[in-house]
Design an enzyme around this catalytic site. Structure first.
Site, short mmCIF file in Angstrom:
data_model
loop_
_atom_site.label_atom_id
_atom_site.label_comp_id
_atom_site.label_asym_id
_atom_site.label_seq_id
_atom_site.Cartn_x
_atom_site.Cartn_y
_atom_site.Cartn_z
N GLY A 230 0.84 -1.20 0.00
CA GLY A 230 0.00 0.00 0.00
C GLY A 230 0.87 1.24 0.00
CB THR A 232 5.25 5.63 1.70
OG1 THR A 232 5.76 4.95 0.54
CG2 THR A 232 6.39 5.90 2.66
CB THR A 234 -0.93 2.89 4.87
OG1 THR A 234 -1.66 3.87 4.15
CG2 THR A 234 -1.89 2.05 5.67
CD GLU A 252 7.07 -5.41 -1.94
OE1 GLU A 252 7.44 -4.41 -2.58
OE2 GLU A 252 7.78 -6.41 -1.77
CB CYS A 286 3.34 0.50 -7.00
SG CYS A 286 3.56 -1.22 -7.47
P1 NAD Z 1 -3.33 2.44 1.29
O1 NAD Z 1 -2.04 2.48 2.01
O2 NAD Z 1 -4.30 3.53 1.50
O3 NAD Z 1 -4.13 1.09 1.63
C1 NAD Z 1 -3.55 -0.18 1.45
C2 NAD Z 1 -4.26 -1.17 2.36
O4 NAD Z 1 -3.96 -0.83 3.72
C3 NAD Z 1 -5.79 -1.13 2.24
O5 NAD Z 1 -6.30 -2.44 2.35
C4 NAD Z 1 -6.19 -0.29 3.44
O6 NAD Z 1 -7.50 -0.54 3.89
C5 NAD Z 1 -5.16 -0.74 4.46
N1 NAD Z 1 -4.94 0.19 5.59
C6 NAD Z 1 -5.20 1.51 5.65
N2 NAD Z 1 -4.86 1.99 6.87
C7 NAD Z 1 -4.36 0.95 7.58
C8 NAD Z 1 -3.82 0.81 8.89
N3 NAD Z 1 -3.75 1.84 9.73
N4 NAD Z 1 -3.38 -0.40 9.28
C9 NAD Z 1 -3.42 -1.47 8.43
N5 NAD Z 1 -3.93 -1.40 7.19
C10 NAD Z 1 -4.39 -0.21 6.75
O7 NAD Z 1 -2.96 2.28 -0.25
P2 NAD Z 1 -3.95 2.31 -1.48
O8 NAD Z 1 -4.40 3.71 -1.69
O9 NAD Z 1 -4.94 1.22 -1.34
O10 NAD Z 1 -2.95 1.87 -2.66
C11 NAD Z 1 -2.14 2.75 -3.35
C12 NAD Z 1 -0.72 2.73 -2.82
O11 NAD Z 1 -0.21 1.39 -2.84
C13 NAD Z 1 0.23 3.55 -3.66
O12 NAD Z 1 1.08 4.27 -2.80
C14 NAD Z 1 1.02 2.50 -4.43
O13 NAD Z 1 2.29 2.92 -4.84
C15 NAD Z 1 1.10 1.41 -3.42
N6 NAD Z 1 1.37 0.12 -4.07
C16 NAD Z 1 2.61 -0.44 -3.92
C17 NAD Z 1 2.91 -1.64 -4.55
C18 NAD Z 1 4.26 -2.30 -4.40
O14 NAD Z 1 4.40 -3.45 -4.78
N7 NAD Z 1 5.26 -1.60 -3.87
C19 NAD Z 1 1.94 -2.28 -5.34
C20 NAD Z 1 0.70 -1.66 -5.49
C21 NAD Z 1 0.42 -0.46 -4.85
#
Ligand code: NAD
Length: 485
Positions: A230, A232, A234, A252, A286
């Site tokens: 997700g 950075t 979070t 990741e 990402c």
């Molecule tokens: P996000 O961080 O908002 O959410 C990711 C997940 O974390 C969701 O399921 C969300 O509900 C959960 N979450 C939110 N708050 C939390 C907490 N306090 N504790 C535990 N879990 C929590 O990210 P997003 O908006 O869903 O996705 C986009 C981001 O993901 C972008 O920054 C993207 O670059 C990144 N991403 C990275 C990769 C990689 O492989 N490095 C792959 C895909 C996406």
């Protein structure tokens, strides 16, 4: 299998169950801006229930022979493949991505994940070390227990299966939390696991928000392994929650990836590859190359042709077969994109293409969340637009004069996920690849994946590596047995 359920319930101990609190939230279709199903708004009580199921299942599942676990995963892969069209449609509706992309990339890669880890466990090698004449050591790699798997919305089934498959392949049980924005394919996968006969409690899926369900997973003392993908910000919260409990964590996170084009590149390939790496999935991967750097002698021609090609991308209903650009996942993300396009102009950038919200031709999509593919030139490398992750169809293009300069540009960023280098000079390709601080460097390509290679980011793009052997190692505990001679 029912396509696109109206109510998305949790999957715990092999059954679909209501969230204990009885709450649901609307699941909005990005292409229309309207709700099309409801998703469980679970909390810590549901995680307790899932932990009890996963704990109960662990004893038996972890002791099954690898060949037996492998067969379950292969069956799951076959069933997802049988239902590929239904999965692709659900993923397109959930995320707003073109159905052609879901069909050709996301779902096939999810299938490949199950097959890859199903067969990898059959070939895993064990280590042994002989200590002179004194002892014999061997390493037992044992499943760690219950794995908590948290994933984002941009590649929902692909990224979730990338975690579920290795976690359960090596004998863990799992509690997965898909993004609350895109829960449907995870729900469908539970139906698939049920049909495949996966023993109850091996995979549990709990739906809900990050602060409620995600935080309950990271805080639960019995979930000792966390694989998170997700943003950075979070990721930092996840790391903070896990540190005092000494959990094993893989993160990741976000990216702001450089895409470097040297004048000696095959420009046709570089332009086609750069359009794809800039705008695939509306720039919401990402790994998208959102900072394009072009050697000055090729800059003008590249920009003209890049813009010409981008302008041909067809933006419309994601369910239309001919659509190249679908919808942005939600209003919040759309507002974030608009904010950065405004900021780019304030920072001195010129909008060379796009820059606003279009009217998609299909009536059905008039209230949806769309943004034009946008190209910005004339920005300094160090400005916010060039440093912060936008996660949308917005790229900047900047000229450079020599190799040293562009390596410095590429590394001048807090992120370090991936990069691309376009050149026909082999020595230069190796030189530059070695010095760019990203977890992956693609040379004359983008998004080519071999599931055996380590995958992950440097700097604020993450900690740990997933993929192949690294993933199998992550989800196991290495125990050394030392036998004295
Ligand atoms: P996000 O961080 O908002 O959410 C990711 C997940 O974390 C969701 O399921 C969300 O509900 C959960 N979450 C939110 N708050 C939390 C907490 N306090 N504790 C535990 N879990 C929590 O990210 P997003 O908006 O869903 O996705 C986009 C981001 O993901 C972008 O920054 C993207 O670059 C990144 N991403 C990275 C990769 C990689 O492989 N490095 C792959 C895909 C996406």
């Amino acid at each position: 299998m029912h396509a696109e359920p109206l109510q998305i319930r949790n999957f715990i101990d092999g059954e679909f169950v209501e969230p204990i609190g009885g709450k649901y939230v609307d699941n909005i279709e990005p292409a229309t801006g309207k709700p099309y199903s409801q998703v469980a708004d679970s909390d810590a009580q549901d995680i307790d229930l899932a932990v009890a199921a996963a704990e109960k299942a662990f004893a038996d599942w972890s002791r099954k022979p690898a060949a037996e676990r492998s067969r379950f995963l292969l069956r799951i892969a076959d069933l997802v493949e049988r239902d590929l069209e239904k999965f692709a449609r659900a993923e397109s509706i959930d995320t707003g991505k073109p159905i052609s992309l879901a069909r050709s990339l996301d779902i096939p890669r999810a299938i490949a994940n199950f097959r890859f880890f199903a067969t990898a466990i059959l070939h895993a090698e064990s280590e042994a070390h002989i200590t002179d004449n004194v002892a014999f050591n061997y390493t037992l790699r044992q499943p760690r227990g219950i794995a908590g798997l948290i994933s984002p919305w941009n590649l929902p089934l692909y990224l979730l299966s990338w975690k579920i498959a290795p976690a359960i392949a090596v004998g863990n049980t799992a509690i997965a939390k898909p993004s609350e924005l895109t829960p449907t394919t995870a729900y469908m996968l539970c139906e698939t696991c049920h049909e495949a006969g996966l023993p109850n409690g091996v995979l549990n899926v709990v739906h809900g928000t990050g602060p409620n369900v995600g935080a309950a997973i990271t805080a639960h003392p019995k979930i000792n392994t966390i694989s998170f993908t997700g943003g950075t910000v979070t990721g930092r919260k996840v790391a903070e929650a896990c540190a005092p409990l000494f959990k094993k964590v893989s993160l990741e996170l976000g990216g702001k990836n450089p895409n470097i084009v040297f004048a000696d590149a095959d420009l046709d390939a570089a332009i086609a590859g750069s359009v794809r790496s800039s705008f695939a999935n509306q720039g919401q991967i990402c790994l998208c190359g959102s900072r394009v750097f072009v050697e000055r002698s090729a800059y003008k021609g590249f920009v003209e042709r890049f813009i010409g090609r981008t302008a041909q991308l067809r933006l419309d209903d994601p369910l239309d077969e001919k659509t190249d650009q679908g919808a942005i996942v939600n209003k919040m993300q759309l507002d974030k994109i608009k904010f950065y396009v405004d900021l780019a102009q304030k920072e001195g950038g010129k909008i060379a293409l796009g820059g606003s919200t279009p009217q998609p031709p299909n009536e059905r999509c008039r209230e949806g969340y769309f943004f034009q593919p946008t190209v910005i030139t004339g920005l300094p490398v160090s400005c916010r637009t060039n440093r912060e992750e936008i996660f949308g169809p917005v790229v900047t293009i900047t000229p450079f004069d020599h190799e040293e300069e562009v390596i410095a540009y590429a590394n001048d960023c807090d992120y370090g996920l991936a990069s691309s280098v376009w050149t026909q000079n082999l020595s230069r390709a190796h030189r530059v690849a070695e010095r760019i601080n990203t977890g992956t460097v693609w040379v004359n390509c983008w998004l080519l994946r071999d599931l055996r290679v380590p995958f992950g980011g440097m700097k604020q793009s993450g900690v740990g590596r997933e993929g192949g052997e690294e993933a199998l190692r992550f989800f196991t505990e290495p125990k050394n047995v030392c036998i004295a001679k």
